[in-house]
Motif scaffolding. Structure first.
Motif, mmCIF file in Angstrom:
data_model
loop_
_atom_site.group_PDB
_atom_site.id
_atom_site.type_symbol
_atom_site.label_atom_id
_atom_site.label_comp_id
_atom_site.label_asym_id
_atom_site.label_seq_id
_atom_site.Cartn_x
_atom_site.Cartn_y
_atom_site.Cartn_z
ATOM 1 N N TRP A 182 0.832 -1.207 0.000
ATOM 2 C CA TRP A 182 0.000 0.000 0.000
ATOM 3 C C TRP A 182 0.869 1.260 0.000
ATOM 4 C CZ3 TRP A 182 -4.326 -2.142 3.753
ATOM 5 C CH2 TRP A 182 -5.263 -2.847 2.981
ATOM 6 N N ARG A 183 1.996 1.191 0.762
ATOM 7 C CA ARG A 183 2.900 2.333 0.760
ATOM 8 C C ARG A 183 3.454 2.568 -0.656
ATOM 9 N NH1 ARG A 183 6.317 0.807 4.996
ATOM 10 N NH2 ARG A 183 5.122 1.690 6.715
ATOM 11 N N SER A 184 3.734 1.478 -1.356
ATOM 12 C CA SER A 184 4.286 1.616 -2.718
ATOM 13 C C SER A 184 3.281 2.277 -3.668
ATOM 14 C CB SER A 184 4.701 0.239 -3.264
ATOM 15 O OG SER A 184 3.550 -0.491 -3.693
ATOM 16 N N LEU A 185 2.003 2.203 -3.333
ATOM 17 C CA LEU A 185 0.988 2.877 -4.163
ATOM 18 C C LEU A 185 0.804 4.333 -3.742
ATOM 19 C CD1 LEU A 185 -1.885 0.189 -4.313
ATOM 20 C CD2 LEU A 185 -0.003 0.515 -5.928
ATOM 21 N N GLY A 186 1.536 4.751 -2.687
ATOM 22 C CA GLY A 186 1.406 6.135 -2.225
ATOM 23 C C GLY A 186 0.389 6.311 -1.115
ATOM 24 N N LEU A 187 -0.046 5.204 -0.521
ATOM 25 C CA LEU A 187 -1.058 5.290 0.537
ATOM 26 C C LEU A 187 -0.405 5.393 1.914
ATOM 27 C CD1 LEU A 187 -3.475 2.516 -0.781
ATOM 28 C CD2 LEU A 187 -3.991 4.969 -0.651
ATOM 29 N N PRO A 188 -1.073 6.055 2.842
ATOM 30 C CA PRO A 188 -0.585 6.088 4.231
ATOM 31 C C PRO A 188 -0.917 4.769 4.912
ATOM 32 C CG PRO A 188 -2.709 7.181 4.076
ATOM 33 C CD PRO A 188 -2.358 6.751 2.672
ATOM 34 N N VAL A 189 -0.103 4.362 5.883
ATOM 35 C CA VAL A 189 -0.414 3.133 6.627
ATOM 36 C C VAL A 189 -0.304 3.336 8.139
ATOM 37 C CG1 VAL A 189 0.159 1.523 4.772
ATOM 38 C CG2 VAL A 189 1.964 2.287 6.310
ATOM 39 N N SER A 190 -0.270 4.608 8.581
ATOM 40 C CA SER A 190 -0.199 4.867 10.024
ATOM 41 C C SER A 190 -0.935 6.167 10.362
ATOM 42 C CB SER A 190 1.255 4.986 10.470
ATOM 43 O OG SER A 190 1.820 6.159 9.908
ATOM 44 N N PHE A 191 -1.333 6.288 11.614
ATOM 45 C CA PHE A 191 -1.945 7.522 12.117
ATOM 46 C C PHE A 191 -1.074 8.723 11.768
ATOM 47 C CE2 PHE A 191 -5.312 7.036 15.643
ATOM 48 C CZ PHE A 191 -5.939 6.007 14.971
ATOM 49 N N ALA A 192 0.247 8.580 12.000
ATOM 50 C CA ALA A 192 1.160 9.703 11.801
ATOM 51 C C ALA A 192 1.025 10.275 10.384
ATOM 52 C CB ALA A 192 2.597 9.247 12.054
ATOM 53 N N GLU A 193 0.888 9.374 9.411
ATOM 54 C CA GLU A 193 0.863 9.839 8.015
ATOM 55 C C GLU A 193 -0.427 10.562 7.626
ATOM 56 O OE1 GLU A 193 2.738 6.583 5.304
ATOM 57 O OE2 GLU A 193 2.473 5.716 7.299
ATOM 58 N N ILE A 194 -1.496 10.366 8.390
ATOM 59 C CA ILE A 194 -2.752 11.056 8.040
ATOM 60 C C ILE A 194 -3.087 12.153 9.048
ATOM 61 C CG2 ILE A 194 -3.791 9.134 6.766
ATOM 62 C CD1 ILE A 194 -5.414 8.454 9.283
ATOM 63 N N GLY A 195 -2.194 12.360 10.021
ATOM 64 C CA GLY A 195 -2.426 13.435 10.984
ATOM 65 C C GLY A 195 -3.400 13.068 12.092
ATOM 66 N N ALA A 196 -3.658 11.778 12.269
ATOM 67 C CA ALA A 196 -4.489 11.361 13.410
ATOM 68 C C ALA A 196 -3.603 11.295 14.650
ATOM 69 C CB ALA A 196 -5.114 9.998 13.139
ATOM 70 N N LYS A 197 -4.221 11.469 15.798
ATOM 71 C CA LYS A 197 -3.404 11.577 17.025
ATOM 72 C C LYS A 197 -3.842 10.579 18.075
ATOM 73 C CE LYS A 197 -1.929 16.289 16.425
ATOM 74 N NZ LYS A 197 -2.596 16.477 15.111
ATOM 75 N N GLU A 198 -2.903 10.191 18.919
ATOM 76 C CA GLU A 198 -3.185 9.232 19.987
ATOM 77 C C GLU A 198 -4.338 9.724 20.865
ATOM 78 O OE1 GLU A 198 0.271 7.976 22.146
ATOM 79 O OE2 GLU A 198 -0.819 6.317 23.090
ATOM 80 N N GLU A 199 -4.395 11.034 21.119
ATOM 81 C CA GLU A 199 -5.442 11.537 22.024
ATOM 82 C C GLU A 199 -6.838 11.465 21.401
ATOM 83 O OE1 GLU A 199 -2.604 13.202 21.269
ATOM 84 O OE2 GLU A 199 -2.964 15.349 20.917
ATOM 85 N N ASP A 200 -6.942 11.196 20.095
ATOM 86 C CA ASP A 200 -8.266 11.022 19.475
ATOM 87 C C ASP A 200 -8.832 9.620 19.702
ATOM 88 O OD1 ASP A 200 -7.982 13.565 18.359
ATOM 89 O OD2 ASP A 200 -7.029 12.767 16.545
ATOM 90 N N ILE A 201 -7.967 8.704 20.105
ATOM 91 C CA ILE A 201 -8.340 7.279 20.118
ATOM 92 C C ILE A 201 -9.553 6.989 21.003
ATOM 93 C CG2 ILE A 201 -7.569 4.993 20.910
ATOM 94 C CD1 ILE A 201 -4.871 5.554 19.642
ATOM 95 N N ASP A 202 -9.530 7.477 22.221
ATOM 96 C CA ASP A 202 -10.650 7.164 23.115
ATOM 97 C C ASP A 202 -11.973 7.669 22.558
ATOM 98 O OD1 ASP A 202 -8.861 5.968 24.712
ATOM 99 O OD2 ASP A 202 -9.046 7.356 26.413
ATOM 100 N N PHE A 203 -11.957 8.905 22.067
ATOM 101 C CA PHE A 203 -13.186 9.469 21.526
ATOM 102 C C PHE A 203 -13.705 8.620 20.363
ATOM 103 C CE2 PHE A 203 -15.221 11.991 18.192
ATOM 104 C CZ PHE A 203 -16.334 12.445 18.885
ATOM 105 N N MET A 204 -12.817 8.283 19.419
ATOM 106 C CA MET A 204 -13.251 7.522 18.237
ATOM 107 C C MET A 204 -13.783 6.153 18.644
ATOM 108 S SD MET A 204 -10.577 8.424 15.154
ATOM 109 C CE MET A 204 -9.181 7.635 15.940
ATOM 110 N N ALA A 205 -13.032 5.466 19.481
ATOM 111 C CA ALA A 205 -13.427 4.096 19.855
ATOM 112 C C ALA A 205 -14.757 4.099 20.597
ATOM 113 C CB ALA A 205 -12.341 3.454 20.707
ATOM 114 N N GLU A 206 -14.994 5.143 21.403
ATOM 115 C CA GLU A 206 -16.233 5.160 22.186
ATOM 116 C C GLU A 206 -17.419 5.689 21.378
ATOM 117 O OE1 GLU A 206 -14.842 7.159 25.690
ATOM 118 O OE2 GLU A 206 -13.525 5.445 26.122
ATOM 119 N N HIS A 207 -17.123 6.287 20.235
ATOM 120 C CA HIS A 207 -18.188 6.840 19.383
ATOM 121 C C HIS A 207 -18.838 5.765 18.509
ATOM 122 C CE1 HIS A 207 -19.811 9.552 16.119
ATOM 123 N NE2 HIS A 207 -20.313 10.079 17.218
ATOM 124 N N ILE A 208 -18.138 4.635 18.345
ATOM 125 C CA ILE A 208 -18.678 3.558 17.503
ATOM 126 C C ILE A 208 -19.852 2.883 18.208
ATOM 127 C CG2 ILE A 208 -18.155 1.257 16.546
ATOM 128 C CD1 ILE A 208 -15.288 2.214 16.091
#
Lengths: 356, 356
Positions: free
Chosen positions: B304-330
């Motif tokens: 996927w990286r070879s196609l130019g896709l991100p494969v981590s939070f860091a590459e898309i600007g997502a942050k560790e502190e968002d995790i609880d909110f996202m997981a609990e919103h599902i």
């Protein structure tokens, strides 16, 4: 609704009664017409059409294998057509038909998912095909348990027929169709894995389920998209089972296909080598790819033999002296037979000889 | 007929004009409604339904990608329904709809062959799905040349979405489904082979044709037959792209899927090892099959990286502190998320953390 079926097996197994009870429970009125034979005949189709007119039937339910389904399709098309239903089998596209549904008992022909029907006219015993989206069943019930009572030899013949439907689509001069290649290979790999289990134990649910579903996918043309396809082996086989009445279509294909492969593989060695390595797990011989292909053809014959199928003229009682007659009896049209490599009588004679 | 489309690209490329000319040549009257955005909204659907009522529209033609098609399906269902079309997106099965057809421009969502539609209600930004055979397009035109003008990143995102549709069906607790496994593997192998060609040269007809057809087959559910399926990664991804508006669905999936695989693979190591050896050509480690699986997950990320896709939070600007909110919103319902392994908020937090 008209229930259309073949011989005694659906009555013997209780399937016919189960279908009737199920219809009655839903308050659906039905009448029934049995007697379809392998290689379904025009006579019963005419009878079915007359019955549908008389009783104002608006739905045809086929309970059986490919012959029953094909006969049901012919009745469905003929009932809503003013002329002779045989017109459709002489090339007129089917644009309208009563809805047809199926309860499949034999995984083999793929008619349960296809827009095709093959019927033999009793006048001259002409075996012809009709096609049209209106013939595609509106639903098909694929219950693997219905295949538990099939004789082992019939299971093997069905598997061979299914594999042949995939081969006919795999061998194509078109390029750019990797996805179709891969889907074809997926079906073949499954059949090679599951068929021995079903032949060993016809009540193996998983094996029968895989085979039954593969048989539908193999012939509803999702694995034929984007290609010319071949279909010459089907024509070459037809002469064999026409001459030798007790040779099943699937058994005839087991005899013809390896011989056809041996005759045509040089047209595209790499396509055959791809199949050999991806499906038959033959190691690629990079110095001489033809060795890879020849090894695959032997492996295929071994596989079919292991299922109890014949792979030569000798095993089905066909004779060298029949070859000229059969090869010359095929209609080659202006363009010859087949999409992968054009064949004429001289080529077909060679193929038959290879199968001796 | 209503032509439904999105933004400027179908006008810019001349496709919109070509469709109009083609309809005019056949004497088919039409009106049009553009403006569909990614993650199609309810507002435009209500507008479309009102337009269809006023003008007595009897057919909806979607010209665009998945969002346009999903919006068209919502209009088609809402037009022949007395209540609020949103009922279908709250769980009411769609039993009737105007016929929908499509001219596909983006291989990705698979909506061109599926009975599904996803729409976001502007009241509360609720993103929900509707389903029903009546929503399955009556025909779809898949012309690979229409994908020639796509940005490379969008091609890559589309491929990732298609692969994810296959993965969601591949990972299942059901047994006896070898034929479905093999068909899934066929699509994945094709995508791995063809995607780099299309990203390198979007005008590679063969590559685009394979991807476009694989995208349809991946999601019309022929490769999902006989199984429970999973679909948790889609829900886990949705929170990411809901939070970070500029993250495409396909890119979010490239981040989530390897992390999900790493978290769940111990549930059925052999199923993952089968995929690793058959599709990713990882040699089987018979002493420690988990090594085979871990190697595959790394290979997938590399791909996927070879196609130019991100494969981590860091590459898309997502942050560790968002995790609880996202997981609990599902919404986990009573049974948790996913058919392969049941997941709850704590599990999803771990998966997000793995993706950091």
């Amino acid at each position: 609704m008209l229930i259309h079926y073949g011989g005694g097996s659906v009555k013997r197994t209780g399937l016919y009664d189960a279908v009737c009870r199920s219809l009655e429970a839903q308050g659906i009125e039905y009448l029934s017409l049995g007697g379809v034979r392998p290689n379904p005949r025009s006579g019963l189709v005419y009878e079915g059409i007359a019955l549908c007119h008389k009783e104002k039937v608006d739905f045809v339910l086929a309970v059986g294998g490919g012959s029953t389904i094909d006969s049901a399709k012919a009745i469905a098309a003929g009932t809503v057509y003013d002329g002779d239903f045989w017109d459709f089998y002489e090339g007129k596209p089917v644009e309208k038909a009563l809805p047809v549904a199926t309860v499949l008992t034999i995984p083999a022909a793929g008619s349960e998912g296809s827009p095709d029907s093959v019927v033999t006219h009793e006048d001259g015993m002409r075996k012809r095909g009709a096609t049209g989206e209106a013939l595609r069943p509106v639903f098909s019930i694929l219950n693997p348990e219905l295949a538990f009572t099939l004789p082992k030899y019939q299971i093997a013949c069905g598997v061979c027929d299914i594999m042949a439907h995939v081969f006919e689509r795999y061998f194509t001069p078109t390029k750019d169709v990797d996805v179709t290649d891969r889907l074809c290979e997926a079906l073949l790999a499954t059949l090679i894995k599951e068929a021995p289990k079903a032949v060993l134990n016809p009540e193996d649910y998983g094996a029968q389920a895989n085979i039954m579903w593969a048989g539908m996918v193999a012939h509803n043309n999702i694995v034929g998209v984007g290609r010319v396809q071949d279909w010459s082996s089907h024509d070459i086989e037809h002469e064999l089972s026409a001459l030798l009445f007790d040779v099943a279509h699937g058994a005839g294909l087991a005899v013809v296909f390896p011989a056809w492969m041996r005759y045509v593989y040089k047209k595209d060695v790499m396509r055959f080598a791809q199949l050999a390595t991806r499906v038959f797990m033959i190691p690629m011989d990079f110095e001489n790819p033809e060795n890879t292909v020849l090894a695959m053809i032997e492996r295929l014959k071994q596989f079919w033999r292991s299922l109890g199928l014949p792979v030569s003229f000798a095993e089905i009682g066909a004779k060298e002296e029949d070859i000229d007659f059969m090869a010359e009896h095929i209609s080659y049209g202006a363009d010859g037979l087949g999409g992968f490599m054009k064949l004429y009588a001289e080529n077909v004679k060679e193929i038959y000889r290879t199968a001796l």
